[in-house]
Design an enzyme around this catalytic site. Structure first.
Site, mmCIF file in Angstrom:
data_model
loop_
_atom_site.group_PDB
_atom_site.id
_atom_site.type_symbol
_atom_site.label_atom_id
_atom_site.label_comp_id
_atom_site.label_asym_id
_atom_site.label_seq_id
_atom_site.Cartn_x
_atom_site.Cartn_y
_atom_site.Cartn_z
ATOM 1 N N ASN A 270 11.921 3.769 4.386
ATOM 2 C CA ASN A 270 11.083 2.604 4.081
ATOM 3 C C ASN A 270 10.256 2.923 2.846
ATOM 4 O OD1 ASN A 270 12.013 1.564 6.470
ATOM 5 N ND2 ASN A 270 10.069 1.667 7.557
ATOM 6 N N GLY A 271 10.017 1.921 1.994
ATOM 7 C CA GLY A 271 9.190 2.139 0.816
ATOM 8 C C GLY A 271 9.990 2.027 -0.467
ATOM 9 N N ARG B 51 9.222 -7.216 11.964
ATOM 10 C CA ARG B 51 8.758 -6.692 10.681
ATOM 11 C C ARG B 51 9.403 -7.405 9.496
ATOM 12 N NH1 ARG B 51 6.203 -1.793 11.307
ATOM 13 N NH2 ARG B 51 6.708 -1.100 9.203
ATOM 14 N N HIS C 210 -10.282 -34.085 -7.568
ATOM 15 C CA HIS C 210 -10.086 -33.366 -8.822
ATOM 16 C C HIS C 210 -8.620 -32.995 -9.041
ATOM 17 C CE1 HIS C 210 -14.396 -32.908 -9.732
ATOM 18 N NE2 HIS C 210 -14.527 -32.876 -8.415
ATOM 19 N N LYS D 176 6.271 -8.708 8.481
ATOM 20 C CA LYS D 176 5.017 -8.714 9.220
ATOM 21 C C LYS D 176 3.952 -7.872 8.519
ATOM 22 C CE LYS D 176 2.314 -9.545 12.732
ATOM 23 N NZ LYS D 176 1.740 -10.908 12.849
ATOM 24 N N GLU E 285 4.847 -20.904 5.963
ATOM 25 C CA GLU E 285 5.507 -19.678 6.404
ATOM 26 C C GLU E 285 6.689 -19.930 7.328
ATOM 27 O OE1 GLU E 285 2.441 -15.988 6.723
ATOM 28 O OE2 GLU E 285 2.058 -17.640 8.098
ATOM 29 N N GLU F 279 -5.536 -21.785 5.955
ATOM 30 C CA GLU F 279 -4.732 -21.092 6.956
ATOM 31 C C GLU F 279 -3.705 -22.030 7.599
ATOM 32 O OE1 GLU F 279 -3.284 -18.245 9.711
ATOM 33 O OE2 GLU F 279 -4.137 -18.172 7.697
ATOM 34 N N LYS G 209 0.368 -21.480 7.484
ATOM 35 C CA LYS G 209 1.227 -21.427 8.665
ATOM 36 C C LYS G 209 2.418 -22.366 8.520
ATOM 37 C CE LYS G 209 -0.296 -18.234 10.723
ATOM 38 N NZ LYS G 209 -0.641 -17.834 9.414
ATOM 39 N N CYS H 133 10.801 -3.464 6.750
ATOM 40 C CA CYS H 133 11.766 -2.437 7.136
ATOM 41 C C CYS H 133 11.353 -1.780 8.451
ATOM 42 C CB CYS H 133 11.945 -1.364 6.070
ATOM 43 S SG CYS H 133 12.514 -1.954 4.476
ATOM 44 N N TRP I 6 14.651 -4.446 4.401
ATOM 45 C CA TRP I 6 14.182 -5.603 3.635
ATOM 46 C C TRP I 6 14.418 -5.253 2.175
ATOM 47 C CZ3 TRP I 6 10.378 -7.282 0.123
ATOM 48 C CH2 TRP I 6 10.097 -8.644 0.155
#
Length: 615
Positions: free
Chosen positions: A101-102, A27, A511, A610, A495, A488, A492, A2, A75
């Site tokens: 926001n929140g 964001r 395994h 973000k 995402e 990582e 990426k 947000c 969001w």
């Protein structure tokens, strides 16, 4: 998550707010809205979609005049993404306007009580409940807006950053914060409200960052009035002079922020150790460590807490601290740490890592550790952020603004900071010989130039991306220091390209994951010359015998892996502990190019934010 933008002053609010919302698009959001006061009426425009959609709708549907306004990118939490649930929200009377926001956790009980008192609700949001609670308090108690906000916020449970105004008193905006970031830009007879400084940096470099449970009233022609929400006591604003500049938050000729930030890494790493690393003198200077050296040297263990990419940087740090400084390290997901009743003592040091410095779970872990008496050290990128203020000491990465949602330079600069700390502690403890210590310092100093060289692999990576852009799955393998890099790299790809990818320690392939390998499965293997090289070559042979397609990240001049792999990407040679700073570069480029070729929104991938400022 947000974005808030507000303005009150002598300029037209609309262009400032729209441009500010565009600056906050990184964001992550699914809808946007704006409210403007034109001197007589409050005009509202909201839409599901992007800021550009809002801009087109607003300019064709309402007047865009007015010196007061609030804008928001949402969001979705309570209620699906649609025009009605988008912010801003009006109170029932139409007098109050709010953006938020929140999450208000007890919104439903408040809503039911308000409904019994005759209030109605158009949206499914907790935000509309909050603005009507403020209105109810204002009417019932006969108080001004600021006091009504304070009383109402003492009745809610949850997290918030809010901005609210009353159309009957259009010379002021009331703002408040708990858990979500909020900054106030101070200009000449004007104020800017935003989730971070990027929306107003071109107008002023003076800002106040609200602390948790603080509220402020900004009024034209008057100084900021700051108070504590709990007890209404006076607080005093700490006005910071921002170092951010406009060029840093523009694309600078690159197609996407992510690509720009990948290419900024040589400079970002240099800026991170600049003034701290004096390789020729054998000195590492870090005020946060120097002033608390005994805490680290006497620690029973170091606990690292982080989320996402920062957690992967913490995993690399675990290898570095234990290998060089011989201090036990545990790396925890911040989101799990606080809920599993962890054993924390006064002899522990907790290192909290966050790019934004606002990650809600990491902040909660910090508060828990401090309650238990642990020493808490922060590593973050954003000056003045909540983690920078909550920790006992810390270090900024100095990576510069990272706008792309998928972190790149955050990862490498976090590793740089953590390496500096580990080397300093190793030197103080005597766990490294003097010659080895100097060798590490010299090698770390050379990393930016080697990252520049690693970036030259971009054309090769782009060719490989064309081949695998339509693959539904991908496997990433690494050993030792490069196992976290495999994690990582997979993150990426997930995402930004939405391809399913998994990272594994190379030896763990047998395994379970080896069952997935066939001629359709691309396998990215990090096989640098230093660190378990022969073992990784054996793993590659196992993949090859099962017809897997191998993309290998190797040290310059490698021969053995080149004979086995379908594709080879070279990086310069460096010490094993510093290799993640180089091996991650082609993996970032690979995910970027594949995402672009698949038509994905690279800088704003779906469903992601973000900075995750709520749980």
């Amino acid at each position: 998550m947000c974005g808030i933008v507000g303005y009150i002053g002598h300029r037209d609010a609309y262009p400032i707010i729209i441009k500010g919302l565009q600056r906050l698009e990184y964001r992550g959001y699914d809808s946007a809205g704006i409210a403007l006061y034109d001197g007589e009426n409050t005009l509202l425009s909201k839409t599901k979609g992007k800021v550009e959609d809002l801009k087109q709708k607003t300019e064709t549907s309402i007047s865009i005049s007015g010196k007061l306004g609030l804008g928001h990118t949402r969001w979705a939490t309570h209620g699906v993404p649609n025009d009605v649930n988008s912010h801003p929200h009006f109170s029932n009377s139409g007098d109050l306007v709010i953006i938020h926001n929140g999450i208000i956790e007890n919104y439903d009980s408040i809503k039911q009580a308000l409904i019994k008192r005759g209030y109605t609700f158009e949206s499914d949001t907790d935000t509309e409940v909050l603005v009507n609670l403020i209105e109810e308090v204002k009417k019932k108690e006969g108080v001004k807006l600021g006091k009504a906000v304070q009383i109402a916020l003492n009745q809610v449970v949850g997290a918030y950053a809010i901005a609210v105004f009353d159309k009957n008193k259009p010379d002021e905006i009331v703002v408040a914060k708990l858990g979500s970031p909020l900054a106030i830009g101070i200009g000449e007879n004007e104020y800017f409200i935003a989730s971070d400084a990027s929306p107003f940096i071109e107008y002023t470099n003076n800002a106040v960052y609200l602390e948790d449970e603080e509220m402020a009233i900004v009024r034209i022609g008057k100084e900021i009035k700051l108070r504590k929400i709990k007890d209404d006591s006076i607080a005093y604003p700490n006005i910071l002079e921002l170092q951010l500049n406009l060029e840093e938050i523009e694309k600078g000729g690159y197609e996407h922020f992510m690509l720009k930030e990948i290419y900024e890494q040589p400079r970002a790493i240099l800026d991170t150790y600049r003034g701290r690393l004096l390789a020729d003198k054998g000195i590492i200077k870090m005020a946060g460590i120097d002033q608390n050296l005994e805490k680290f040297l006497n620690a029973n263990r170091i606990i690292i807490v982080a989320c996402g990419t920062s957690w992967h940087a913490g995993l690399v740090a675990e290898y570095i601290f234990e290998d060089l400084a011989r201090i036990p390290v545990e790396v925890e997901y911040a989101s799990e740490f606080r809920y599993r009743n962890p054993v924390i003592t006064e002899k522990d040091v907790l290192i909290a890592i966050s790019q934004s410095g606002e990650t809600a779970d990491t902040l909660a872990a910090i508060k828990l550790a401090k309650e238990k008496g642990a020493f808490v050290f922060g590593v973050c990128n954003v000056v003045g952020s909540s983690i920078a203020r909550e920790t006992d000491a810390g270090a900024y990465t100095h990576a510069g603004p990272e706008i792309g949602v998928a972190s790149t330079k955050a990862f490498t600069t976090q590793i740089t900071i953590l390496t500096l700390i580990a080397l300093k502690l190793a030197h103080e403890k005597g766990t490294l010989s003097q010659s080895k210590y100097h060798e590490y310092l010299t090698e770390l100093e050379s990393v930016p130039a080697k990252v520049e060289k690693a970036l030259l692999s971009n054309p090769i990576v782009e060719e490989i991306s064309h081949i695998y852009k339509d693959s539904p799955n991908c496997l990433y393998l690494g050993r030792g220091y490069n196992f976290p890099v495999a994690l990582e790299g997979a993150l990426k790809l997930k995402e930004i390209s939405y391809i399913h990818a998994e990272g594994y320690p190379a030896a763990e392939m047998k395994h379970g994951p080896i069952a997935l390998i066939d001629e359709q499965m691309p396998v990215v293997v990090i096989a640098t010359r230093k660190g378990h090289y022969e073992k990784v070559v054996s793993n590659i042979q196992e993949i090859k015998s099962r017809k897997g397609r191998i993309i290998a990240i190797v040290t310059e001049g490698d021969v053995s892996v080149r004979e086995l792999a379908d594709h080879v990407i070279e990086v310069p040679e460096t010490s094993e502990s510093l290799s993640p700073l180089l091996t991650t570069i082609p993996l970032q480029l690979l995910s970027y190019h594949i995402a672009v070729m698949r038509g994905c929104n690279v800088d704003q991938p779906r469903n992601l934010a973000k900075s995750v400022t709520v749980e």
